[in-house]
Enzyme design. Structure first.
Site, PDB file in Angstrom:
ATOM      1  N   LEU A 123      93.775 -74.341 -10.212  1.00 30.49           N
ATOM      2  CA  LEU A 123      92.665 -73.574 -10.779  1.00 30.49           C
ATOM      3  C   LEU A 123      92.500 -73.864 -12.268  1.00 30.49           C
ATOM      4  O   LEU A 123      91.386 -73.917 -12.781  1.00 30.49           O
ATOM      5  CB  LEU A 123      92.920 -72.068 -10.574  1.00 30.49           C
ATOM      6  CG  LEU A 123      93.322 -71.611  -9.171  1.00 30.49           C
ATOM      7  CD1 LEU A 123      93.521 -70.105  -9.136  1.00 30.49           C
ATOM      8  CD2 LEU A 123      92.299 -72.041  -8.141  1.00 30.49           C
ATOM      9  N   GLY A 124      93.650 -74.001 -12.941  1.00 32.62           N
ATOM     10  CA  GLY A 124      93.618 -74.213 -14.383  1.00 32.62           C
ATOM     11  C   GLY A 124      94.997 -74.566 -14.891  1.00 32.62           C
ATOM     12  O   GLY A 124      95.972 -74.490 -14.142  1.00 32.62           O
ATOM     13  N   THR A 161      91.564 -66.407 -13.767  1.00 32.15           N
ATOM     14  CA  THR A 161      92.257 -67.677 -14.014  1.00 32.15           C
ATOM     15  C   THR A 161      92.329 -67.927 -15.524  1.00 32.15           C
ATOM     16  O   THR A 161      93.387 -68.271 -16.063  1.00 32.15           O
ATOM     17  CB  THR A 161      91.549 -68.837 -13.299  1.00 32.15           C
ATOM     18  OG1 THR A 161      91.584 -68.592 -11.896  1.00 32.15           O
ATOM     19  CG2 THR A 161      92.209 -70.173 -13.612  1.00 32.15           C
ATOM     20  N   GLU A 165      95.544 -68.242 -17.901  1.00 27.18           N
ATOM     21  CA  GLU A 165      95.810 -69.440 -18.721  1.00 27.18           C
ATOM     22  C   GLU A 165      95.906 -69.080 -20.202  1.00 27.18           C
ATOM     23  O   GLU A 165      96.743 -69.634 -20.932  1.00 27.18           O
ATOM     24  CB  GLU A 165      94.731 -70.503 -18.510  1.00 27.18           C
ATOM     25  CG  GLU A 165      94.560 -71.006 -17.082  1.00 27.18           C
ATOM     26  CD  GLU A 165      95.828 -71.446 -16.400  1.00 27.18           C
ATOM     27  OE1 GLU A 165      96.803 -71.801 -17.092  1.00 27.18           O
ATOM     28  OE2 GLU A 165      95.860 -71.411 -15.154  1.00 27.18           O
ATOM     29  N   HIS A 174     105.123 -67.136 -16.235  1.00 27.27           N
ATOM     30  CA  HIS A 174     104.893 -66.423 -14.968  1.00 27.27           C
ATOM     31  C   HIS A 174     105.904 -65.285 -14.843  1.00 27.27           C
ATOM     32  O   HIS A 174     107.058 -65.434 -15.279  1.00 27.27           O
ATOM     33  CB  HIS A 174     105.035 -67.393 -13.796  1.00 27.27           C
ATOM     34  CG  HIS A 174     103.971 -68.441 -13.768  1.00 27.27           C
ATOM     35  ND1 HIS A 174     104.235 -69.763 -13.522  1.00 27.27           N
ATOM     36  CD2 HIS A 174     102.627 -68.341 -13.976  1.00 27.27           C
ATOM     37  CE1 HIS A 174     103.093 -70.443 -13.560  1.00 27.27           C
ATOM     38  NE2 HIS A 174     102.105 -69.611 -13.847  1.00 27.27           N
ATOM     39  N   ASP A 185     111.339 -64.109 -17.481  1.00 31.85           N
ATOM     40  CA  ASP A 185     110.093 -64.442 -18.187  1.00 31.85           C
ATOM     41  C   ASP A 185     110.185 -64.032 -19.653  1.00 31.85           C
ATOM     42  O   ASP A 185     109.190 -64.121 -20.380  1.00 31.85           O
ATOM     43  CB  ASP A 185     108.881 -63.796 -17.505  1.00 31.85           C
ATOM     44  CG  ASP A 185     108.901 -62.278 -17.560  1.00 31.85           C
ATOM     45  OD1 ASP A 185     109.929 -61.698 -17.985  1.00 31.85           O
ATOM     46  OD2 ASP A 185     107.884 -61.659 -17.180  1.00 31.85           O
ATOM     47  N   VAL A 187     110.365 -61.172 -20.923  1.00 31.97           N
ATOM     48  CA  VAL A 187     109.627 -59.929 -21.182  1.00 31.97           C
ATOM     49  C   VAL A 187     110.389 -58.840 -20.437  1.00 31.97           C
ATOM     50  O   VAL A 187     110.600 -58.956 -19.226  1.00 31.97           O
ATOM     51  CB  VAL A 187     108.174 -60.021 -20.678  1.00 31.97           C
ATOM     52  CG1 VAL A 187     107.466 -58.687 -20.798  1.00 31.97           C
ATOM     53  CG2 VAL A 187     107.408 -61.113 -21.433  1.00 31.97           C
ATOM     54  N   THR A 190     108.511 -56.388 -17.431  1.00 36.17           N
ATOM     55  CA  THR A 190     107.985 -56.907 -16.163  1.00 36.17           C
ATOM     56  C   THR A 190     109.159 -56.953 -15.190  1.00 36.17           C
ATOM     57  O   THR A 190     110.190 -57.555 -15.501  1.00 36.17           O
ATOM     58  CB  THR A 190     107.390 -58.316 -16.328  1.00 36.17           C
ATOM     59  OG1 THR A 190     108.340 -59.166 -16.993  1.00 36.17           O
ATOM     60  CG2 THR A 190     106.108 -58.270 -17.143  1.00 36.17           C
TER      61      THR A 190
HETATM   62  N1  ARG Z   1      97.798 -71.633 -10.785  1.00 32.84           N
HETATM   63  C1  ARG Z   1      97.321 -71.394 -12.097  1.00 32.84           C
HETATM   64  C2  ARG Z   1      98.457 -71.449 -13.120  1.00 32.84           C
HETATM   65  O1  ARG Z   1      99.610 -71.394 -12.798  1.00 32.84           O
HETATM   66  C3  ARG Z   1      96.472 -70.153 -12.223  1.00 32.84           C
HETATM   67  C4  ARG Z   1      96.615 -69.015 -11.289  1.00 32.84           C
HETATM   68  C5  ARG Z   1      95.504 -68.003 -11.539  1.00 32.84           C
HETATM   69  N2  ARG Z   1      95.429 -66.947 -10.579  1.00 32.84           N
HETATM   70  C6  ARG Z   1      94.292 -66.247 -10.316  1.00 32.84           C
HETATM   71  N3  ARG Z   1      94.306 -65.238  -9.489  1.00 32.84           N
HETATM   72  N4  ARG Z   1      93.167 -66.554 -10.845  1.00 32.84           N
HETATM   73  O2  ARG Z   1      98.252 -71.561 -14.323  1.00 32.84           O
HETATM   74 ZN    ZN Z   2     100.324 -70.090 -14.597  1.00 30.38          ZN
END
Ligand code: ARG
Ligand code: ZN
Ligand code: CA
Length: 249
Positions: A123-124, A161, A165, A174, A185, A187, A190
């Site tokens: 996604l990004g 997304t 990011e 994460h 992480d 933090v 969390t």
């Molecule tokens: N897979 C991506 C990353 O690790 C983004 C995940 C975004 N999730 C979402 N629900 N939009 O950076």
């Molecule tokens: Zn990520």
């Protein structure tokens, strides 16, 4: 007001056709989501986790370009490449992309048609603040995961997304620490988690506690996510204050 960070953003759009030459309105819808999510004014905020925080970071499309001239904060370039690797080529005009604006002064975002890591669609992706190459600093998303209208596609049409990011860009990892129980992480508020959650796995238990699947730094669907924590806010502020190349943001 004085204690709110206000981040100028430039969006570099690399489009291949009139559909993915996305509208100003779609781009602005993403800026709006960033402001809602980072200030915790998102309509889907709940009281489920008491550590949920207003991160006191805001975003706006840049109004002055690096030469001091008025700008929309958006650059558009027609390209023939529709699938891009995570090799930062979109950030280099010598490789068919667009060079960043001064990364010490702008948060650079590149939008491409499709993004892959190896053969897997993603996604990004983001550059962390401890990565020192200023020429590749910023975040990259595919247009169908950017903003809430136009080409945005469910279940990633909530703008989260980019929220995720930009969390990485400000130093967040994460929430499962990219490892099993015991991998951190960095933090403290969390809950420990052993792996990413997908979809909306509300109530999932790992490492002896309920996973915070609603956190922007998990892998849940956009409609499932709704918070950063106070600890994540503090970690982002630490990088904003000490973050090398980013000091003047
Ligand atoms: N897979 C991506 C990353 O690790 C983004 C995940 C975004 N999730 C979402 N629900 N939009 O950076
Ligand atoms: Zn990520
Ligand atoms: Ca696309």
């Amino acid at each position: 007001s004085g204690d709110i960070y206000q981040i100028p953003v430039v969006v570099h759009l690399l489009y291949t056709n009139s559909t993915n030459n996305i509208s100003v309105a779609q781009i602005q819808s993403q800026i709006d989501v960033l402001n809602e999510d980072f200030r915790r004014t998102n309509a889907d905020a709940t009281n489920k986790w008491s550590q949920a925080a207003d991160t006191k970071i805001e975003f706006y499309l840049a109004q002055i370009d690096p030469n001091g001239n008025p700008t929309t904060g958006i650059t558009r370039k027609a390209v023939s490449k529709s699938t891009w690797q995570t090799d930062d080529s979109m950030k280099k005009s010598s490789q068919g992309g667009v060079n960043p604006w001064n990364t010490a002064e702008y948060l650079n975002m590149w939008i491409v048609d499709n993004l892959i890591s190896g053969t897997r669609t993603i996604l990004g992706y983001a550059q962390f603040p401890w990565d020192t190459d200023a020429s590749t600093d910023g975040v990259v998303m595919a247009d169908q995961y950017f903003g809430t209208i136009g080409t945005a596609q469910a279940p990633f049409d909530g703008g989260r997304t980019t929220t995720h990011e930009v969390g990485h860009y400000f130093g967040l990892r994460h929430i499962w620490g990219d490892g099993g129980c015991g991998v951190d992480d960095f933090v403290s508020d969390t809950p420990e988690s052993d792996a990413p959650n997908y979809g909306c796995a509300t109530g999932h238990i790992s490492c002896g506690s309920e996973d915070m699947v609603q956190n922007y730094m998990d892998y849940s669907d956009d409609s499932c996510m709704n918070l950063f924590t106070l600890g994540q806010k503090n970690r982002m502020h630490t990088y904003l204050e000490t973050g090398g190349a980013r000091r003047s943001l």
